[in-house]
Scaffold this motif. Structure first.
Motif, short mmCIF file in Angstrom:
data_model
loop_
_atom_site.label_atom_id
_atom_site.label_comp_id
_atom_site.label_asym_id
_atom_site.label_seq_id
_atom_site.Cartn_x
_atom_site.Cartn_y
_atom_site.Cartn_z
N ALA A 45 -3.51 -17.88 2.01
CA ALA A 45 -3.56 -16.53 2.59
C ALA A 45 -2.87 -15.57 1.63
O ALA A 45 -1.82 -15.89 1.07
CB ALA A 45 -2.88 -16.51 3.95
N LEU A 46 -3.51 -14.42 1.43
CA LEU A 46 -2.92 -13.39 0.55
C LEU A 46 -2.82 -12.10 1.35
O LEU A 46 -3.80 -11.65 1.95
CB LEU A 46 -3.83 -13.18 -0.68
CG LEU A 46 -3.47 -12.00 -1.58
CD1 LEU A 46 -2.10 -12.22 -2.24
CD2 LEU A 46 -4.54 -11.80 -2.66
N ILE A 47 -1.63 -11.53 1.34
CA ILE A 47 -1.44 -10.24 2.02
C ILE A 47 -1.04 -9.22 0.98
O ILE A 47 -0.02 -9.39 0.30
CB ILE A 47 -0.35 -10.38 3.12
CG1 ILE A 47 -0.85 -11.36 4.17
CG2 ILE A 47 -0.05 -9.02 3.76
CD1 ILE A 47 0.21 -12.01 4.96
N LEU A 48 -1.84 -8.20 0.81
CA LEU A 48 -1.52 -7.16 -0.17
C LEU A 48 -0.88 -5.98 0.56
O LEU A 48 -1.39 -5.53 1.59
CB LEU A 48 -2.79 -6.69 -0.89
CG LEU A 48 -3.45 -7.71 -1.82
CD1 LEU A 48 -4.71 -7.12 -2.45
CD2 LEU A 48 -2.48 -8.16 -2.92
N ALA A 49 0.21 -5.49 -0.01
CA ALA A 49 0.94 -4.38 0.63
C ALA A 49 1.31 -3.36 -0.45
O ALA A 49 1.47 -3.72 -1.62
CB ALA A 49 2.19 -4.93 1.31
N PRO A 50 1.47 -2.08 -0.06
CA PRO A 50 1.70 -1.05 -1.08
C PRO A 50 3.10 -1.02 -1.69
O PRO A 50 3.25 -0.67 -2.84
CB PRO A 50 1.42 0.26 -0.33
CG PRO A 50 1.60 -0.06 1.12
CD PRO A 50 1.27 -1.50 1.28
N THR A 51 4.12 -1.35 -0.92
CA THR A 51 5.48 -1.18 -1.45
C THR A 51 6.26 -2.48 -1.37
O THR A 51 5.96 -3.36 -0.56
CB THR A 51 6.28 -0.11 -0.66
OG1 THR A 51 6.40 -0.56 0.69
CG2 THR A 51 5.59 1.24 -0.69
N ARG A 52 7.29 -2.53 -2.21
CA ARG A 52 8.15 -3.73 -2.22
C ARG A 52 8.80 -3.92 -0.85
O ARG A 52 8.90 -5.03 -0.35
CB ARG A 52 9.30 -3.57 -3.20
CG ARG A 52 8.93 -3.04 -4.51
CD ARG A 52 10.17 -2.45 -5.15
NE ARG A 52 9.80 -1.68 -6.32
CZ ARG A 52 10.65 -1.08 -7.11
NH1 ARG A 52 11.95 -1.15 -6.87
NH2 ARG A 52 10.24 -0.42 -8.14
N GLU A 53 9.27 -2.80 -0.28
CA GLU A 53 9.97 -2.93 1.01
C GLU A 53 9.05 -3.52 2.06
O GLU A 53 9.43 -4.40 2.82
CB GLU A 53 10.48 -1.56 1.49
CG GLU A 53 11.77 -1.10 0.84
CD GLU A 53 11.56 -0.59 -0.57
OE1 GLU A 53 10.40 -0.30 -0.94
OE2 GLU A 53 12.56 -0.48 -1.32
N LEU A 54 7.81 -3.03 2.06
CA LEU A 54 6.87 -3.53 3.07
C LEU A 54 6.56 -5.01 2.80
O LEU A 54 6.52 -5.82 3.73
CB LEU A 54 5.59 -2.69 3.10
CG LEU A 54 4.61 -3.06 4.21
CD1 LEU A 54 5.23 -2.92 5.59
CD2 LEU A 54 3.35 -2.21 4.13
N ALA A 55 6.36 -5.35 1.53
CA ALA A 55 6.06 -6.75 1.20
C ALA A 55 7.22 -7.65 1.65
O ALA A 55 7.00 -8.70 2.28
CB ALA A 55 5.80 -6.90 -0.30
N ILE A 86 5.78 -11.38 -3.90
CA ILE A 86 5.95 -10.96 -5.29
C ILE A 86 5.69 -9.46 -5.40
O ILE A 86 4.73 -8.93 -4.86
CB ILE A 86 5.07 -11.78 -6.27
CG1 ILE A 86 3.61 -11.66 -5.96
CG2 ILE A 86 5.46 -13.23 -6.28
CD1 ILE A 86 2.75 -12.43 -6.96
N TYR A 87 6.62 -8.80 -6.06
CA TYR A 87 6.54 -7.35 -6.24
C TYR A 87 7.38 -6.96 -7.44
O TYR A 87 8.24 -7.74 -7.89
CB TYR A 87 7.02 -6.60 -4.98
CG TYR A 87 8.25 -7.18 -4.33
CD1 TYR A 87 9.52 -6.97 -4.85
CD2 TYR A 87 8.13 -7.98 -3.19
CE1 TYR A 87 10.63 -7.51 -4.25
CE2 TYR A 87 9.25 -8.53 -2.58
CZ TYR A 87 10.49 -8.28 -3.12
OH TYR A 87 11.60 -8.83 -2.52
N GLY A 88 7.11 -5.78 -7.96
CA GLY A 88 7.80 -5.34 -9.17
C GLY A 88 9.23 -4.89 -8.91
O GLY A 88 9.68 -4.86 -7.77
N GLY A 89 9.94 -4.57 -9.98
CA GLY A 89 11.30 -4.03 -9.84
C GLY A 89 12.37 -5.10 -9.76
O GLY A 89 13.55 -4.78 -9.66
N VAL A 90 11.97 -6.37 -9.73
CA VAL A 90 12.95 -7.47 -9.76
C VAL A 90 12.49 -8.46 -10.83
O VAL A 90 11.37 -8.38 -11.31
CB VAL A 90 13.06 -8.18 -8.39
CG1 VAL A 90 13.71 -7.30 -7.36
CG2 VAL A 90 11.70 -8.64 -7.90
#
Ligand code: AMP
Length: 418
Positions: free
Chosen positions: A77-87, A108-112
């Motif tokens: 399952a893949l869930i795509l979300a717009p922001t790191r906080e939401l992810a 997984i999200y950017g900024g880290v």
């Protein structure tokens, strides 16, 4: 409707019981049966309606019914979300709801740093929550096998388009198996979303819950007109009231957010700050402190606060009015969530009266003016037309909107220094 009617697996029902939920929310009642039946779905619902659980519970149920391969496994399952906080929040919810199931969730999200995310992917994941940019980065480096995805969720799809993610989403979707179930959640059905659904969903069912062009009915709104140099003093004055125990304050810019936070701290108010100049770990810490009550006030800018879901926010303070009315609705939706009662207070200086009138026209009604007891606002008394009645100019009723004005083509991130 009770949770039993939703035919979720018993470990999830147990987690729901432990979370203290007594009945499904409308989006859950409407969306879960078609998802369990295997349909693609378009869900028109805002954050705060319980929509994360509306897709999380059936996906967890479906995955739990299949044998989990031992050891390393590719996400199904893949869930795509717009922001790191939401992810991060979706991941947290999945872990809470799936705590009695042997399923692995990673985000997984950017900024880290990439390394821990790569390690998580390497060791095997069942459900992957991702922001499109970092997912493509890691996939390009050979991590994040997408060949086993059977469930795809595009969460806050309108916002992802708004932030310029459409090309990245298209690229990701081309890498997924054709045989899959796709669920798309969006606050509104704008033309761009319709194109996306035609492109990527197959005979989808649609559910639409409580379009919130109108702010949540549980939120009490009012305006304090105040001289600009007295805004901080007014906030400190209001904070003498212990009822303001969990306050989310919005400032127009990062600079103003930092300055306000410093002033509050200097006056002994525990404050956390959330804006896009802060590192991911600082942002996570700010949210954690606020949720845990270690910070009484969270000062944020609009972009950083998108999608954040914190239970129990007692008051939203618009220290500055937002640049567009949709952001106002979005901001005040942070309180009064899940039927809690909250207050939304806007500080309006004389220069902000024009934007206030535009906002009231957008909302189709006036926002009552108040004066804080025992505080000198340093302004003449409000004119009668401003005293809580509808604004003097004719009010345009809210039309069902296809594409709200704020959804211009320009990515939001470029729009203002927040
Ligand atoms: P969401 O729309 O997913 O951001 O959810 C908003 C909030 O509602 C979250 O804090 C959830 O924990 C909460 N929530 C989700 N489902 C329910 C439910 N059935 N009853 C009460 N609260 C819920």
């Amino acid at each position: 409707m009770s949770f039993r009617n939703l035919v979720l697996c018993s470990p999830i029902l147990e987690a729901i019981r432990e979370a203290g939920y007594t009945e499904p929310t409308p989006i859950q009642t409407a969306a879960i049966p078609p998802i369990l039946a295997g349909h693609d779905l378009i869900g028109i619902a805002q954050t705060g309606t319980g929509k994360t659980a509306a897709f999380a519970w059936p996906i967890l149920t479906k995955l739990s019914e299949q044998a989990t391969p031992a050891g390393r496994r590719a996400p199904q399952a893949l869930i795509l979300a717009p922001t790191r906080e939401l992810a991060a929040q979706i991941q947290e919810n999945l872990r809470t709801y799936g705590k009695h199931l042997p399923l692995r969730v990673a985000s997984i999200y950017g900024g880290v740093r990439e390394r821990p995310q790569i390690e998580a992917l390497r060791s095997g994941v069942d459900i992957l929550v991702a922001c499109p940019g970092r997912l493509l980065d890691l996939h390009g480096q050979g991590y994040g096998d997408l060949s086993a995805i059977r469930y795809l969720v595009l969460d806050e799809a309108d916002r992802m388009l708004d932030m310029g993610f459409l090309p990245a989403i298209r690229q990701i979707l081309r890498k997924l198996p054709r045989e899959r179930q796709t669920l798309l959640f969006s606050a509104t059905l704008c033309p761009e979303i319709e194109v996306l659904t035609r492109e990527f969903l197959r005979s989808p069912k649609s559910v639409e819950i409580g379009r919130r062009a109108n702010p949540a009915e549980t939120v009490t709104q009012f305006v304090y007109e105040v001289a600009p140099h007295l805004k901080t003093a007014l906030l400190l004055h209001l904070l003498q009231d212990p009822k303001l125990d969990m306050v989310l304050a919005f400032a127009r810019t990062k600079h103003r957010a930092d300055r306000l936070a410093r002033q509050l701290e200097r006056s002994g108010v525990k404050t956390a700050t959330l804006h896009s100049n802060r590192s991911q770990s600082q942002r996570m810490r700010a949210l954690r402190d606020f949720k845990a009550g270690a910070a009484r006030v969270l000062v944020a800018t609009d972009i950083a606060a998108r999608g954040i879901d914190v239970d129990g926010i007692s008051h939203v303070i618009n220290f500055d009015l937002p640049q567009n009315p949709e952001d106002y609705v979005h901001r005040i939706g942070r309180t009064g969530r899940a039927q809690a009662i909250g207050d939304a207070i806007s500080f309006v200086s004389p220069e902000e009266r024009g934007p206030l009138r535009s906002l009231e026209r957008f909302l189709g009604r006036g926002i009552p003016r108040k004066r804080a007891e025992g505080f000198n606002h340093d302004l003449p008394a409000p004119e009668p037309s401003d005293a809580g009645e509808a604004p003097a100019r004719p009010v345009r009723p809210i039309q069902p909107r296809r594409a709200p004005r704020s959804w211009s083509r320009a990515p939001r991130a470029r729009r203002s220094p927040v």
